[in-house]
Design a protein around this motif. Sequence first.
Motif, mmCIF file in Angstrom:
data_model
loop_
_atom_site.group_PDB
_atom_site.id
_atom_site.type_symbol
_atom_site.label_atom_id
_atom_site.label_comp_id
_atom_site.label_asym_id
_atom_site.label_seq_id
_atom_site.Cartn_x
_atom_site.Cartn_y
_atom_site.Cartn_z
ATOM 1 N N PHE A 127 0.780 -1.319 -0.013
ATOM 2 C CA PHE A 127 -0.033 0.071 -0.077
ATOM 3 C C PHE A 127 0.737 1.424 -0.040
ATOM 4 C CE2 PHE A 127 -2.953 -2.906 2.089
ATOM 5 C CZ PHE A 127 -3.950 -2.976 1.345
ATOM 6 N N ALA A 128 0.380 2.213 -0.335
ATOM 7 C CA ALA A 128 1.041 3.712 -0.364
ATOM 8 C C ALA A 128 1.285 3.953 1.149
ATOM 9 C CB ALA A 128 0.038 4.612 -0.760
ATOM 10 N N PRO A 129 2.347 4.264 1.341
ATOM 11 C CA PRO A 129 2.848 4.592 2.792
ATOM 12 C C PRO A 129 1.891 5.351 3.757
ATOM 13 C CG PRO A 129 4.902 4.851 1.336
ATOM 14 C CD PRO A 129 3.470 4.488 0.527
ATOM 15 N N GLU A 130 1.397 6.336 3.042
ATOM 16 C CA GLU A 130 0.419 7.480 3.747
ATOM 17 C C GLU A 130 -0.814 6.670 4.148
ATOM 18 O OE1 GLU A 130 -1.473 10.479 5.661
ATOM 19 O OE2 GLU A 130 0.737 10.260 5.046
ATOM 20 N N PHE A 131 -1.611 5.835 3.065
ATOM 21 C CA PHE A 131 -2.484 5.389 3.277
ATOM 22 C C PHE A 131 -2.413 4.111 4.419
ATOM 23 C CE2 PHE A 131 -5.172 1.206 2.603
ATOM 24 C CZ PHE A 131 -6.389 1.732 2.642
ATOM 25 N N ARG A 132 -1.180 3.522 4.500
ATOM 26 C CA ARG A 132 -0.858 2.147 5.443
ATOM 27 C C ARG A 132 -0.901 2.960 6.795
ATOM 28 N NH1 ARG A 132 3.491 -0.065 8.000
ATOM 29 N NH2 ARG A 132 3.448 -2.328 8.266
ATOM 30 N N ASP A 133 -0.087 4.323 6.990
ATOM 31 C CA ASP A 133 0.235 4.763 8.210
ATOM 32 C C ASP A 133 -1.292 5.048 8.570
ATOM 33 O OD1 ASP A 133 2.838 4.230 8.191
ATOM 34 O OD2 ASP A 133 3.326 6.257 7.581
ATOM 35 N N ASP A 183 -22.291 10.301 9.276
ATOM 36 C CA ASP A 183 -21.474 10.350 10.384
ATOM 37 C C ASP A 183 -21.152 8.850 11.019
ATOM 38 O OD1 ASP A 183 -20.726 11.973 12.740
ATOM 39 O OD2 ASP A 183 -22.376 11.435 13.819
ATOM 40 N N HIS A 184 -21.011 8.018 10.230
ATOM 41 C CA HIS A 184 -20.691 6.506 10.333
ATOM 42 C C HIS A 184 -19.131 6.660 10.796
ATOM 43 C CE1 HIS A 184 -24.501 4.869 8.410
ATOM 44 N NE2 HIS A 184 -24.687 5.356 9.626
ATOM 45 N N ASN A 185 -18.719 5.482 11.475
ATOM 46 C CA ASN A 185 -17.178 5.438 11.743
ATOM 47 C C ASN A 185 -16.479 4.805 10.496
ATOM 48 O OD1 ASN A 185 -17.138 6.410 14.398
ATOM 49 N ND2 ASN A 185 -18.003 4.483 14.929
ATOM 50 N N ALA A 186 -15.209 5.259 10.116
ATOM 51 C CA ALA A 186 -14.572 4.768 8.886
ATOM 52 C C ALA A 186 -14.384 3.104 9.415
ATOM 53 C CB ALA A 186 -13.204 5.375 9.026
ATOM 54 N N LEU A 187 -13.939 2.334 8.421
ATOM 55 C CA LEU A 187 -13.996 0.861 8.433
ATOM 56 C C LEU A 187 -12.833 0.634 9.454
ATOM 57 C CD1 LEU A 187 -14.722 -2.091 7.257
ATOM 58 C CD2 LEU A 187 -12.808 -1.658 5.625
ATOM 59 N N ALA A 188 -11.545 1.323 9.360
ATOM 60 C CA ALA A 188 -10.237 0.904 10.132
ATOM 61 C C ALA A 188 -10.968 1.269 11.668
ATOM 62 C CB ALA A 188 -9.312 1.683 10.033
ATOM 63 N N VAL A 189 -11.534 2.416 11.940
ATOM 64 C CA VAL A 189 -12.024 2.644 13.248
ATOM 65 C C VAL A 189 -12.968 1.590 13.887
ATOM 66 C CG1 VAL A 189 -13.191 4.405 14.779
ATOM 67 C CG2 VAL A 189 -11.806 5.228 12.884
ATOM 68 N N THR A 244 -4.208 4.137 8.163
ATOM 69 C CA THR A 244 -5.116 3.189 8.533
ATOM 70 C C THR A 244 -4.798 2.543 9.707
ATOM 71 O OG1 THR A 244 -5.558 2.428 6.275
ATOM 72 C CG2 THR A 244 -5.986 0.668 7.628
ATOM 73 N N ILE A 245 -3.476 2.271 9.944
ATOM 74 C CA ILE A 245 -3.168 1.729 11.141
ATOM 75 C C ILE A 245 -3.376 2.491 12.441
ATOM 76 C CG2 ILE A 245 -1.173 1.049 12.624
ATOM 77 C CD1 ILE A 245 0.315 0.046 10.208
ATOM 78 N N GLN A 246 -3.294 3.891 12.030
ATOM 79 C CA GLN A 246 -3.578 4.673 13.239
ATOM 80 C C GLN A 246 -5.156 4.926 13.507
ATOM 81 O OE1 GLN A 246 -1.628 8.401 11.518
ATOM 82 N NE2 GLN A 246 0.274 7.818 12.101
ATOM 83 N N VAL A 280 -8.973 -5.347 7.990
ATOM 84 C CA VAL A 280 -9.150 -3.991 7.297
ATOM 85 C C VAL A 280 -8.423 -3.726 6.007
ATOM 86 C CG1 VAL A 280 -8.409 -1.529 7.532
ATOM 87 C CG2 VAL A 280 -9.261 -2.881 9.631
ATOM 88 N N PHE A 281 -7.077 -4.283 5.882
ATOM 89 C CA PHE A 281 -6.422 -4.046 4.645
ATOM 90 C C PHE A 281 -6.879 -5.161 3.554
ATOM 91 C CE2 PHE A 281 -2.727 -2.570 7.828
ATOM 92 C CZ PHE A 281 -2.732 -1.338 6.936
ATOM 93 N N ASP A 282 -7.574 -6.137 3.925
ATOM 94 C CA ASP A 282 -7.813 -6.920 2.882
ATOM 95 C C ASP A 282 -8.985 -6.228 2.203
ATOM 96 O OD1 ASP A 282 -6.163 -9.053 3.507
ATOM 97 O OD2 ASP A 282 -7.930 -10.219 4.546
ATOM 98 N N HIS A 283 -9.744 -5.225 2.618
ATOM 99 C CA HIS A 283 -10.963 -4.611 1.896
ATOM 100 C C HIS A 283 -10.258 -3.697 0.850
ATOM 101 C CE1 HIS A 283 -13.384 -5.872 5.155
ATOM 102 N NE2 HIS A 283 -14.419 -5.591 4.818
ATOM 103 N N TYR A 284 -8.952 -3.455 0.942
ATOM 104 C CA TYR A 284 -8.281 -2.576 0.081
ATOM 105 C C TYR A 284 -7.279 -3.019 -0.970
ATOM 106 C CZ TYR A 284 -10.582 0.942 3.279
ATOM 107 O OH TYR A 284 -11.472 1.643 3.993
ATOM 108 N N VAL A 285 -7.310 -4.462 -0.922
ATOM 109 C CA VAL A 285 -6.017 -5.025 -1.680
ATOM 110 C C VAL A 285 -6.161 -4.626 -2.964
ATOM 111 C CG1 VAL A 285 -5.321 -7.288 -2.464
ATOM 112 C CG2 VAL A 285 -5.583 -6.850 -0.324
#
Length: 229
Positions: A53-59, A121-127, A61-63, A143-148
């Motif tokens: 994944f793009a580094p910014e997206f990966r970071d 106003d729904h929570n993001a998938l990662a949250v 998502t983890i955060q 979470v990451f499998d959704h964006y592969v």
Amino acid sequence: MTKKKAASDKTTAELEGADKTGPDVSIMDACIAHAKEVKATQLELIKSKDYDFAPEFRDMTIQLYLFGVMWKFAENLGSAEDARELAFAALAEFFVQERMPQQKVAKRIEFLRKMSKIEEDHNALAVAIGYESEPGDNSLAEVFDHYVDDTQVSGAFWRLYDRGRKIMLYGGLAIAFLVIWFVTLFMPGNTTIAILASGLIAAAIFVIPVFLIGIFIYRTKIKKAKQAS
């Protein structure tokens, strides 16, 4: 006597304040410790999957995932009313402890606060997945499998973008420098403004086509990805 009473009242107020802030501080510390443990465990679990994944997206998502983890953990410790805000405060301190520059922490938290919510106003998938996660599960991988298959956040696409950006930047500067050098050396008599203008025009002639080619490649890849899905 009055001074003693005032001092006594001040001490009492400070103790009451400490009683109020103490539990939140301890809960925040517990959230941070829990998040560090979860992060270490989850990163170890996804290591073998070789996500690209793009580094910014990966970071990000983890955060967001860790924010969800801390949010639920804070609720379980008895801070149901302000657990969400407490989790953001804990995340900010988490960043500080991971040596993120202090001036970037506030901006990062503000960014994550916006990204933590989606439409209606729904929570993001990662949250949401972080909030529902259990110790030792494969929730971060979920979470990451959704964006592969999402081209826009893929590492390959990010590298293409980064390469194109560098080509435009360094190529444009090189072209501008060469033109300025050529005009100065072989076409004397031009004013400084004219020389600089010639360099800027030459750089623009190089950068604009490269930019348009990049846009074309981007749209082509997105179109192919949509057709494939």
